[in-house]
Design a protein around this motif. Structure first.
Motif, mmCIF file in Angstrom:
data_model
loop_
_atom_site.group_PDB
_atom_site.id
_atom_site.type_symbol
_atom_site.label_atom_id
_atom_site.label_comp_id
_atom_site.label_asym_id
_atom_site.label_seq_id
_atom_site.Cartn_x
_atom_site.Cartn_y
_atom_site.Cartn_z
ATOM 1 N N ASP A 84 1.002 -1.033 -0.074
ATOM 2 C CA ASP A 84 -0.055 -0.164 0.059
ATOM 3 C C ASP A 84 0.972 0.971 -0.441
ATOM 4 N N ALA A 85 0.628 2.216 -0.599
ATOM 5 C CA ALA A 85 1.016 3.444 -0.620
ATOM 6 C C ALA A 85 0.486 4.334 -0.135
ATOM 7 N N VAL A 86 1.169 5.057 0.738
ATOM 8 C CA VAL A 86 0.706 5.657 1.905
ATOM 9 C C VAL A 86 1.257 7.329 2.529
ATOM 10 N N TRP A 87 0.760 8.041 3.448
ATOM 11 C CA TRP A 87 1.624 9.558 3.381
ATOM 12 C C TRP A 87 1.054 9.772 4.662
ATOM 13 N N TRP A 88 2.033 10.004 5.302
ATOM 14 C CA TRP A 88 1.228 10.432 7.194
ATOM 15 C C TRP A 88 2.170 11.660 7.906
ATOM 16 N N CYS A 89 2.312 11.781 8.301
ATOM 17 C CA CYS A 89 2.740 13.807 9.210
ATOM 18 C C CYS A 89 3.156 13.018 10.649
ATOM 19 N N HIS A 90 4.653 12.680 11.100
ATOM 20 C CA HIS A 90 4.111 11.850 12.153
ATOM 21 C C HIS A 90 6.187 12.230 12.383
ATOM 22 N N GLY A 91 6.712 12.226 13.522
ATOM 23 C CA GLY A 91 8.248 12.359 14.157
ATOM 24 C C GLY A 91 9.047 13.746 13.758
ATOM 25 N N GLY A 92 10.309 13.211 14.320
ATOM 26 C CA GLY A 92 10.935 14.321 13.315
ATOM 27 C C GLY A 92 10.811 14.928 14.890
ATOM 28 N N LEU A 93 10.343 15.424 16.008
ATOM 29 C CA LEU A 93 10.679 16.113 16.838
ATOM 30 C C LEU A 93 11.540 16.052 17.926
ATOM 31 N N GLY A 94 12.384 14.313 18.301
ATOM 32 C CA GLY A 94 12.682 14.696 18.699
ATOM 33 C C GLY A 94 12.409 12.588 20.076
ATOM 34 N N GLY A 95 10.957 12.230 19.552
ATOM 35 C CA GLY A 95 11.098 11.167 20.082
ATOM 36 C C GLY A 95 10.421 10.568 19.557
ATOM 37 N N ALA A 96 9.697 9.947 18.585
ATOM 38 C CA ALA A 96 9.953 9.030 17.265
ATOM 39 C C ALA A 96 10.996 9.259 16.055
ATOM 40 N N ALA A 97 11.515 8.204 16.364
ATOM 41 C CA ALA A 97 12.400 8.419 14.602
ATOM 42 C C ALA A 97 11.245 9.446 13.635
ATOM 43 N N GLY A 98 12.504 10.141 12.660
ATOM 44 C CA GLY A 98 11.584 11.296 11.850
ATOM 45 C C GLY A 98 11.849 10.682 10.489
ATOM 46 N N ASN A 99 11.479 11.043 9.249
ATOM 47 C CA ASN A 99 11.888 10.797 8.267
ATOM 48 C C ASN A 99 12.399 10.843 7.256
ATOM 49 N N TYR A 100 13.687 11.479 7.175
ATOM 50 C CA TYR A 100 15.253 11.450 7.059
ATOM 51 C C TYR A 100 15.821 10.181 7.379
ATOM 52 N N ALA A 101 15.138 8.692 6.583
ATOM 53 C CA ALA A 101 15.329 8.036 6.560
ATOM 54 C C ALA A 101 15.145 7.028 5.733
ATOM 55 N N GLU A 102 15.832 5.370 5.375
ATOM 56 C CA GLU A 102 14.616 4.833 4.058
ATOM 57 C C GLU A 102 13.801 4.210 4.848
ATOM 58 N N TYR A 103 13.871 3.849 6.076
ATOM 59 C CA TYR A 103 12.906 3.024 6.990
ATOM 60 C C TYR A 103 11.919 3.862 8.365
ATOM 61 N N ARG A 104 10.756 3.597 7.464
ATOM 62 C CA ARG A 104 9.836 3.975 9.800
ATOM 63 C C ARG A 104 9.276 2.614 10.102
ATOM 64 N N VAL A 105 9.453 3.047 11.505
ATOM 65 C CA VAL A 105 8.173 2.300 12.432
ATOM 66 C C VAL A 105 7.076 2.623 12.614
ATOM 67 N N ILE A 106 5.517 2.699 12.120
ATOM 68 C CA ILE A 106 5.198 3.576 12.577
ATOM 69 C C ILE A 106 3.770 2.983 13.019
#
Length: 335
Positions: A84-106
């Motif tokens: 599935d192709a998805v979009w989101w706004c989550h992470g990157g604020l110092g808690g959960a990892a952000g999206n300047y990365a090749e993989y994310r767990v959300i």
């Protein structure tokens, strides 16, 4: 996997390309996503300069916006499946990892099906600015059909979608711009009246446009000085919304005389305060925006793309100011 990590605060040079283990599913509600692209936003540069907004501290990975493809799902995930192709706004604020990365767990509840008509690269540019503009106009200002509205920086990230959302609500839109090229984009997106703030007095121009009444709604996307200078351009009992801290030195005498409603908009709050109802509301907003996008009524303007390793160049360009539309890190370019 490759990530852009900051290990200390500072200028763009602190953005470092490093290799980290690929994340694995951490809960039955989690998704493993291969990130195709990550939006670059002003909040990223502020965290890089000042430090994380959440207490996890450094090192950290920046990036709130993302789009990609689901690779694996937890046992309790019902909304998505691999591919599935998805979009989101989550992470990157110092808690959960952000999206300047090749993989994310959300967690699946932060993730939504991307609009069918947007590429993954375009989708990565969208969530933060869509949520900010929608909440500012609809939730804070309660925009209504027929109102005259002022959107500051109408060719910018938030501004260019705010113009479109205001027009879709039936409002007439004026916007501030800094060049003929930006005026052309703003007109194309639906702005009726463009004010070049280098050459014109914004308040005088607004008063001429509104026959001396002032605007019913104004959205400040620039900062304290613009927020203060917008007050005299407001109509009686109007709504003035800012997406930035208006600052401590704020004389509200004129705002009080005009009976203005002054609103603050920060779409990051559901992440910062763990607010499930607010998170659900933002999901509904993204669903409605996806429908508008797929009907051809709302679009995203991506002006520059960068490979992941060039994240520092993206920050430098953003901090120069006057960027048109959005900047995106294209992670597929690196693979």
């Amino acid at each position: 996997m490759n990530v852009i990590e900051i290990q200390e605060t500072g200028g763009p040079e602190v953005l470092r390309l490093v290799e980290r283990p690929q994340p694995t599913l951490t809960s039955p509600e989690a998704l493993l996503i291969r990130v195709a692209a990550a939006g670059v936003n002003p909040i990223d540069t502020k965290i890089r300069q000042r430090g994380p907004m959440l207490p996890a501290g450094l090192p950290t990975v920046l990036g709130c916006d993302g789009a990609g493809v689901v690779e694996a799902v937890g046992a309790n995930v019902t909304r998505f499946q691999p591919g599935d192709a998805v979009w989101w706004c989550h992470g990157g604020l110092g808690g959960a990892a952000g999206n300047y990365a090749e993989y994310r767990v959300i967690d699946q509840h932060w993730v939504h099906a991307k609009p069918q008509t947007l590429s993954l690269l375009e989708a990565a540019a969208a969530p933060l600015v869509l949520l900010t503009a929608w909440e500012a106009l609809h939730d804070r200002a309660r925009i209504a059909d027929g109102q005259q509205v002022l959107i500051h920086a109408g060719a910018g990230g938030v501004g260019h979608v705010a113009i479109q959302l205001a027009r879709l609500a039936g409002a007439r839109v004026a916007t501030t711009i800094s060049s003929p090229e930006k005026a052309a984009l703003a007109h194309e997106l639906g702005a009726e009246f463009c004010i070049n703030y280098h050459d014109e007095d914004v308040v005088e121009a607004v008063m001429d446009w509104t026959a001396g009444q002032g605007v019913a709604v104004a959205l400040d996307t620039v900062g304290p000085e613009v927020f203060r200078r917008t007050i005299p351009a407001m109509a009686y009992a109007g709504d003035l919304v800012t997406i930035l801290d208006p600052g401590p030195e704020l004389d509200l005498k004129e705002a009080r005389l005009r009976n203005l409603r002054l609103s603050l908009e920060l779409m990051l709050t559901p992440m910062l305060r763990e607010l499930p109802q607010a998170r659900m509301h933002q999901g509904q907003i993204l669903h409605r925006c996806a429908e508008l996008i797929d009907r051809g009524e709302l679009r995203l303007h991506v002006s520059h793309t960068f490979e992941l390793a060039a994240a520092a160049d993206a920050h430098r360009l953003l901090e120069q100011g006057h960027v048109t539309g959005k900047l995106v890190l294209d992670l597929e370019r690196d693979r």
